[in-house]
Design an enzyme around this catalytic site. Structure first.
Site, PDB file in Angstrom:
ATOM      1  N   HIS A  35       0.810  -1.225   0.000  1.00  0.00           N
ATOM      2  CA  HIS A  35       0.000   0.000   0.000  1.00  0.00           C
ATOM      3  C   HIS A  35       0.850   1.286   0.000  1.00  0.00           C
ATOM      4  O   HIS A  35       0.711   2.113  -0.906  1.00  0.00           O
ATOM      5  CB  HIS A  35      -0.995  -0.037   1.161  1.00  0.00           C
ATOM      6  CG  HIS A  35      -1.690   1.256   1.413  1.00  0.00           C
ATOM      7  ND1 HIS A  35      -2.541   1.828   0.492  1.00  0.00           N
ATOM      8  CD2 HIS A  35      -1.637   2.115   2.468  1.00  0.00           C
ATOM      9  CE1 HIS A  35      -2.989   2.976   0.980  1.00  0.00           C
ATOM     10  NE2 HIS A  35      -2.452   3.169   2.177  1.00  0.00           N
ATOM     11  N   HIS A  59       3.414   7.248   5.367  1.00  0.00           N
ATOM     12  CA  HIS A  59       2.186   7.867   5.882  1.00  0.00           C
ATOM     13  C   HIS A  59       1.415   7.022   6.896  1.00  0.00           C
ATOM     14  O   HIS A  59       0.680   7.559   7.708  1.00  0.00           O
ATOM     15  CB  HIS A  59       1.269   8.306   4.735  1.00  0.00           C
ATOM     16  CG  HIS A  59       0.447   7.197   4.134  1.00  0.00           C
ATOM     17  ND1 HIS A  59       0.895   6.394   3.120  1.00  0.00           N
ATOM     18  CD2 HIS A  59      -0.799   6.758   4.429  1.00  0.00           C
ATOM     19  CE1 HIS A  59      -0.036   5.518   2.797  1.00  0.00           C
ATOM     20  NE2 HIS A  59      -1.076   5.711   3.579  1.00  0.00           N
ATOM     21  N   GLU A  63       0.847   5.812  12.703  1.00  0.00           N
ATOM     22  CA  GLU A  63      -0.438   5.320  13.196  1.00  0.00           C
ATOM     23  C   GLU A  63      -0.386   3.822  13.491  1.00  0.00           C
ATOM     24  O   GLU A  63      -0.936   3.363  14.489  1.00  0.00           O
ATOM     25  CB  GLU A  63      -1.520   5.620  12.148  1.00  0.00           C
ATOM     26  CG  GLU A  63      -2.914   5.412  12.671  1.00  0.00           C
ATOM     27  CD  GLU A  63      -3.949   5.539  11.556  1.00  0.00           C
ATOM     28  OE1 GLU A  63      -3.622   6.116  10.499  1.00  0.00           O
ATOM     29  OE2 GLU A  63      -5.065   5.056  11.749  1.00  0.00           O
ATOM     30  N   ASP A  64       0.271   3.048  12.639  1.00  0.00           N
ATOM     31  CA  ASP A  64       0.136   1.590  12.706  1.00  0.00           C
ATOM     32  C   ASP A  64       1.374   0.832  13.170  1.00  0.00           C
ATOM     33  O   ASP A  64       1.344  -0.382  13.286  1.00  0.00           O
ATOM     34  CB  ASP A  64      -0.236   1.034  11.323  1.00  0.00           C
ATOM     35  CG  ASP A  64      -1.569   1.558  10.847  1.00  0.00           C
ATOM     36  OD1 ASP A  64      -2.398   1.924  11.705  1.00  0.00           O
ATOM     37  OD2 ASP A  64      -1.793   1.615   9.618  1.00  0.00           O
ATOM     38  N   ASP A 131      -3.516   8.271  -1.138  1.00  0.00           N
ATOM     39  CA  ASP A 131      -3.866   7.192  -0.212  1.00  0.00           C
ATOM     40  C   ASP A 131      -5.271   6.670  -0.531  1.00  0.00           C
ATOM     41  O   ASP A 131      -5.498   5.474  -0.707  1.00  0.00           O
ATOM     42  CB  ASP A 131      -3.803   7.770   1.216  1.00  0.00           C
ATOM     43  CG  ASP A 131      -4.243   6.784   2.282  1.00  0.00           C
ATOM     44  OD1 ASP A 131      -3.809   5.616   2.215  1.00  0.00           O
ATOM     45  OD2 ASP A 131      -5.009   7.190   3.180  1.00  0.00           O
ATOM     46  N   ASP A 251     -22.732  16.731 -24.374  1.00  0.00           N
ATOM     47  CA  ASP A 251     -21.291  16.478 -24.442  1.00  0.00           C
ATOM     48  C   ASP A 251     -20.962  14.991 -24.340  1.00  0.00           C
ATOM     49  O   ASP A 251     -19.888  14.607 -23.911  1.00  0.00           O
ATOM     50  CB  ASP A 251     -20.540  17.278 -23.382  1.00  0.00           C
ATOM     51  CG  ASP A 251     -20.924  16.878 -21.969  1.00  0.00           C
ATOM     52  OD1 ASP A 251     -21.916  16.138 -21.819  1.00  0.00           O
ATOM     53  OD2 ASP A 251     -20.239  17.302 -21.035  1.00  0.00           O
TER      54      ASP A 251
HETATM   55 MN    MN Z   1      -2.899   4.524   3.929  1.00  0.00          MN
END
Ligand code: MN
Length: 486
Positions: A35, A59, A63-64, A131, A251
């Site tokens: 990811h 990123h 957090e993880d 993300d 269109d």
């Molecule tokens: Mn992520």
């Protein structure tokens, strides 16, 4: 374009992320590192700067995993740490939004809250979009209820955000992927409808392409011609506006012509109009008057000999890059300048009229300092697309899309607003409920004897006109009361 060699800093970030996410897996069954690496690739494709790419790789670490913000700061510097922190705050139970609860208690508008939380550095937003793009691309691995929830949020928050940043390609991919989960039946139906339309139009489209190419070559114009595919979600929205009548969607078939400079754009417009009949009121000059997100192009809809309705979009290479990649494109072209400006805490050198970003950042700063801001005004400026209408003398007035004749009248002058008895739009008598359209010529009819009516409140769209009318109504009431007492 040759791929630049991976810098030593980026490689170090990849190593750190690999180690940190070791043993973690995604719902798809793949190792988790897939990811962040996919997010990295997306950010590279968008041409983002190195700090943003590193922050993209890292990123999810704070957090993880065991990695802390301090670790990142020590290894990669303040800027990367700031970006990772911003993305983390956004994803951890919308902590970013809880943060702003303290200074923004009065708004329930999640979109606005999100924007303000992000206002500090627009690159946080770009990482978040990358993300989300990867997550929505791999959404099928999640249980159905989660799929729907994430898809809905993508349609309501992230795709409009991409649009705000003029990232056309991203908007189309995100909204079509998400729409498929939100309303699969409708998605399939519209997809078939477009395909069927394209099949029917294919032959005459070939002919038109040939005719145009020949005419442009004759004029010695260098050009690139391509078809543009209509997004299913935008068709869905348009159909709703046109009572589900596909014949009113002009269109569906569109051709894009990319040329070298602005002057040539207008030359091409002339060539097209000499070949086919332009439809009245369908020439839109977004080069002279760019959309609020900075989008530039000339649009014209024509009717061909065999009664086909075809939209042409004419633009320069630079405008095209910008329409597809938006803010990310400006980073690419202007990286040095923009980065320097970020460091100096200002971004007025954004190469387009993305002034709302500046406005957003100023607002975020004010809120943090505890100052009061006019949220209604900010919202209007951020979200309302503008239309340009004209007075009979040719003066141009810009109004938010959805404005009505009374909005126009009060914008000209309160005295005019107060005495409205009718309106002519494009020379024809019309009524006060008629929504104004881009390019309308609006003539307000007044009478000395007219006075403001409270029933007008339902015929007003802008907060500006509403405020003026309410003020007059109060005054009037007050006068009548004093008169009654005499
Ligand atoms: Mn992520």
């Amino acid at each position: 374009m040759e791929k630049p060699k991976e810098s030593e800093r980026v490689l170090r970030a990849v190593e750190l992320a690999k180690k940190a996410h070791e043993g973690q897996f995604r719902k798809t069954g793949e190792p988790y590192i897939v990811h962040p690496m996919a997010v990295k690739k997306i950010l590279e494709e968008w041409g983002m700067d190195e700090d943003t790419i590193i922050a993209g790789v890292l990123h999810d670490t704070v957090e993880d995993t065991a990695v802390t913000l301090d670790d990142i700061r020590k290894e990669f510097g303040e800027s990367v740490a700031f970006l990772v922190d911003g993305v983390t705050k956004l994803s951890t139970a919308r902590a970013g939004m809880r943060d702003i609860d303290t200074y923004l208690p009065e708004t329930r508008d999640n979109f606005l809250r999100l924007l303000i939380a992000l206002g500090a550095d627009i690159r946080v937003l770009i990482i978040k979009l990358a993300d989300r793009l990867h997550n929505i691309r791999t959404l099928s691995a999640l249980p159905p209820d989660k799929q729907k929830k994430i898809a809905k949020e993508t349609l309501e928050v992230f795709a409009p955000l991409a649009d705000r940043l003029n990232m056309g390609q991203l908007r189309v991919e995100m909204s079509d992927l998400a729409f498929k989960y939100v309303d699969p039946k409708r998605y399939d139906y519209l997809k078939n409808l477009i395909e069927e339309h394209n099949r029917q139009a294919a032959k005459s489209l070939k002919k038109i392409e040939g005719e145009i190419s020949e005419a442009l070559k004759k004029e010695k114009i260098k050009f690139e011609l391509s078809g543009r595919v209509k997004s299913i979600y935008s068709l869905h929205k348009k159909m709703a506006k046109h009572n589900q009548n596909i014949n009113e969607i002009y269109d569906l078939t569109a051709l894009r012509i990319i040329v070298e400079d602005v002057t040539t754009c207008y030359l091409v417009l002339g060539v097209i109009h000499s070949l086919y009949t332009p439809m009245e009121g369908r020439v839109k000059d977004y080069i002279a008057m760019p959309k609020q997100n900075g989008y530039q192009s000339i649009h014209t809809t024509v009717i061909t000999e065999d009664k086909r309705v075809v939209e042409f979009q004419i633009r320069t290479r630079e405008m095209h890059e910008y329409a597809e990649r938006g803010l990310a494109a400006s980073f690419y072209y202007n990286e040095q300048k923009v980065t320097e400006n970020y460091k100096a805490g200002k971004i007025e050198h954004l190469p387009t009229n993305l002034l709302w970003i500046t406005e957003l950042q100023q607002t975020a700063a004010k809120l943090r300092e505890g100052k009061k801001v006019d949220l209604e005004k900010l919202k209007l400026n951020l979200f309302a697309d503008k239309i340009f209408v004209y007075t009979p003398k040719g003066d141009i007035v810009d109004l938010p899309k959805g404005s009505l004749p009374l909005d126009f009248a009060y914008r000209l002058h309160s005295e005019i607003g107060d005495h409205v008895v009718g309106v002519k739009i494009n020379g024809k008598m019309s009524n006060l409920n008629k929504k104004l359209e881009q390019g309308d010529i609006v003539e307000i009819l007044t009478s000395k004897n007219q006075t403001p009516k409270s029933s007008w409140l339902s015929k007003i769209f802008t907060s500006h006109a509403r405020a003026k009318l309410l003020h007059r109504l109060n005054e009037k009431e007050h006068q009548e009361q004093t008169k009654g007492r005499k």
